[in-house]
Structures are given as C-alpha cells and as structure tokens.
Enzyme design. Structure first.
Site, short mmCIF file in Angstrom:
data_model
loop_
_atom_site.label_atom_id
_atom_site.label_comp_id
_atom_site.label_asym_id
_atom_site.label_seq_id
_atom_site.Cartn_x
_atom_site.Cartn_y
_atom_site.Cartn_z
N HIS A 137 4.44 1.17 19.86
CA HIS A 137 3.44 1.61 18.85
C HIS A 137 3.55 3.13 18.60
CE1 HIS A 137 -0.70 0.43 17.00
NE2 HIS A 137 -0.11 1.37 16.27
N ILE A 138 4.68 3.53 18.04
CA ILE A 138 4.95 4.97 17.87
C ILE A 138 5.28 5.34 16.42
CG2 ILE A 138 5.71 5.39 20.25
CD1 ILE A 138 8.63 5.05 19.26
N ARG A 155 0.05 -4.05 12.46
CA ARG A 155 -0.77 -4.41 13.61
C ARG A 155 -0.20 -5.70 14.20
NH1 ARG A 155 -2.19 -0.03 13.68
NH2 ARG A 155 -4.29 0.88 13.63
N GLU A 214 -1.54 -5.35 23.07
CA GLU A 214 -0.90 -4.15 23.63
C GLU A 214 -1.65 -3.66 24.87
OE1 GLU A 214 -0.70 -1.40 20.36
OE2 GLU A 214 0.47 -2.82 19.17
N GLY A 264 0.86 -1.19 0.00
CA GLY A 264 0.00 0.00 0.00
C GLY A 264 0.88 1.23 0.00
N ARG A 265 0.29 2.35 0.43
CA ARG A 265 1.06 3.60 0.45
C ARG A 265 2.29 3.49 1.35
NH1 ARG A 265 -4.29 5.17 0.95
NH2 ARG A 265 -3.89 4.80 3.14
N ILE A 266 2.12 2.84 2.52
CA ILE A 266 3.25 2.76 3.46
C ILE A 266 4.32 1.81 2.92
CG2 ILE A 266 3.95 2.15 5.82
CD1 ILE A 266 1.07 3.04 6.70
C1 GLV Z 1 -1.55 3.60 13.81
O1 GLV Z 1 -1.23 2.49 14.15
C2 GLV Z 1 -2.53 3.89 12.83
O2 GLV Z 1 -3.22 2.96 12.36
O3 GLV Z 1 -2.69 5.06 12.47
#
Ligand code: GLV
Ligand code: GLV
Length: 330
Positions: A286-287, A239, A268, A157-159
C-alpha cells in the site's frame, strides 16, 4: 483564549506538524504504529480536531468518545472508507480527505505495477538474488506485451485519467467503465466507454480506480475473473476489498487470468492464503502515494482544513458538506 487541541494519530511529515503547531496544541502518536480502537477513543477525548489515517476506523463510537467539542477529522488519504460519514454528519463533525495531490504518484505507481507484472520483474529479481541465473536465454522470463493492448480502467476519476495519460505513452488502447461516459476524455485519449461486462471481457490489463463503497465491494469476484481473458492482468492500487482476494488466488492458480499487480489487500497487512506463493503476482505494501512531495502535499491539505474549520471557515476538501450547511445555520 487557550489554544485548541489537535491529535495526529501517527507521524506525518515534520513540516506539516510544524505548521499545525503554529496554531494549536498538537500531540502526535509517538509510536510508529496504528492505534487500537480503544487508544483512538482515549486519545481523541477532548480534542477539537484530529488527523486520521486510512488505518483508523473513525465511527460513531470514536466520535462520541472524543466529545461534542470535536469539529473536524482530516483524513491523511484520498480514500475515506474508514469514516462513518453519516455518523459524523449527525454529530456535526466535518470530515475531509486529500484529493488531487496524489493522482500523479498513484498513477505512476499503477503503471509501475502493470509493467512489473507484465515483465515479471519481481519474479526475475528474486531469481537473480537467489543466485540462480546461468546466463542469457531466448525463452527466459518471457512476459507480456503491453503496447497496443487494451487497458481497461474501472472508475474514471482523477487517478484513472492520470493512468490513461501514462498508458497512452505505451500506445495502449483505452477502454473504461464508470457511471457515465466522459466525452472530453474520449476525445483527448481516443478512449471508448464500455459497460462493466465488456470491460471485464476485453481488457488485457484491467486496473481498478473506483472508491470502496457497498456497490464496489468485490467488484471483481469469481464470476468476473472467469469472464476475463486467460492472458489478462489485474492491477489494484485502490482499495483491497474491491477485489475478492480469495477468488483471485483461485483464479491465478487455475490459470483463469495471467497475473496480478497488487498494492492493496482485503485485510491489510494480512494477505489471502496462498497469494505470496504465486509467482505471477507482484505484491507491494500500500505505497501508491508514497513520494516525498505527495506526502507533504497531503499533509498541507489536512492541516489547512483544520486551520480553516477551527477558525469557522469552510475547508477545501470536505466529504460531508451537509455539515457545513448545518454549521452555518447555527
Ligand atoms: C491511499 O490509499 C489514499 O487513499 O490516500
Ligand atoms: C538482447 O539483449 C538483445 O541484444 O537482443
């Protein structure tokens, strides 16, 4: 006409809240902690809109407790596995997320985890802080090479694409797997489309960028970890449940893979038993999208979506567009 009422389940940047207050009556959870399910139900009662977080389970029960006047829940996240999408659609509630604005921050963080794991940054930082350093040595904290290694991207995807862009600067070979190939991406990045088995087998660094769905839960399990290279590194900033964390601890203990860099976890803020005792993992809380510009931009999307929907307009980033059609027909 009285102003509409919006609830924000936990403090987000002040400029976002200020903008929201120009249009609506706004209440923000004053405590810097996630709400319990009961608190969420109670706080959403009678609201027209809410900004939720990935730690808020927005399900049918919560939506019913909110009441039929609720028009939109805007998630302050790109991922929306905390939403019961079908349940919201049934109840005519618009759901939105924050895609696009966090791709750079998340991709940079992914590369940070990859490099930190390969070069044993967390482990060696701790070594220096613990006062154990005696001086330079040739075979000391030898990590992994990154250059010209295979970077496997699960989910383009975009990421995933933003990660590829960064990885190219390190001369990495890019292989990727997704439901379908992307010819333009392959051309631009010299990347190769492979099936999941090949991706698992050939990656030196395997990075997860799939959304969490029933199909992607435990995408990486015991079987996949066994099939990976013994020298491979697994990176996850998507995730937690995409990876079977108990199986990962075993694989790391048994030397089935070399290391892991993790931003997200299955339950988490709890971590699987034994994970933090392993030297070959980098664990962060998760940052991935935690930069000032990104967090404000995420808030802008959520706020604009609420303004639009409560004014009868179409939001920019809807995850259940069916609901807009039924609203238009009303
Ligand atoms: C962070 O985990 C998000 O989904 O924006
Ligand atoms: C390392 O510090 C080197 O000079 O090679």
């Amino acid at each position: 006409m009285s102003r509409k009422s919006v609830y924000v389940t936990r403090a987000i940047p002040e400029e976002n809240i200020d903008e929201l207050r120009k249009h609506f009556d706004v209440e923000v959870n004053p405590d810097d902690r996630a709400l319990s399910k009961d608190e969420l139900k109670q706080k959403l009662k009678g609201r027209h809109a809410a900004i939720s977080l990935l730690t808020d389970a927005v399900d049918g029960d919560v939506l019913d407790a909110a009441g039929p006047q609720l028009r939109i829940v805007a998630n302050y996240a790109v991922g929306f596995n905390n939403f019961d999408v079908a349940g919201a659609t049934q109840r005519n509630v618009v759901l939105t997320n924050t895609p696009g604005v966090l791709d750079d921050a998340t991709a940079t963080h992914t590369m940070t985890l990859l490099l930190a794991t390969a070069r044993r940054i967390a482990e060696s930082d701790k070594f220096v802080r613990d006062g154990k350093w005696q001086g330079w040595a040739p075979m000391f904290f030898v990590g992994l090479d990154v250059e010209r290694k295979n970077l496997g991207i699960a989910g383009l995807g975009r990421i995933g694409k933003a990660v590829a862009k960064r990885a190219r600067g390190f001369d990495m070979n890019i292989i990727y797997s997704d439901v379908k190939p992307d010819a333009d991406f392959e051309k631009a990045f010299g990347a190769t489309y492979v099936d999941k088995d090949t991706l698992i087998r050939e990656s030196d660094f395997l990075t997860m960028h799939v959304p969490l769905t029933d199909e992607t839960r435990h995408y990486i399990g015991a079987k996949e970890l066994k099939a990976m290279k013994k020298t491979a590194v697994l990176i996850n900033a998507s995730r937690g449940p995409v990876v079977d964390e108990v199986a990962l601890v075993q694989a790391l203990k048994n030397g089935e893979i070399w290391g892991a860099g993790l931003d997200v976890f299955e339950d988490e803020p709890k971590l699987a038993s034994g994970l933090v005792d392993l030297p070959n993992v980098v664990v962060v809380p998760h940052i991935a999208s935690a930069t000032p510009q990104t967090r404000i931009a995420m808030g802008e999307i959520a706020v604009n979506n609420i303004i639009k929907v409560l004014n009868g307009q179409v939001p920019d980033t809807c995850v259940n567009p069916e609901v807009l059609k039924s609203a238009a027909a009303q």
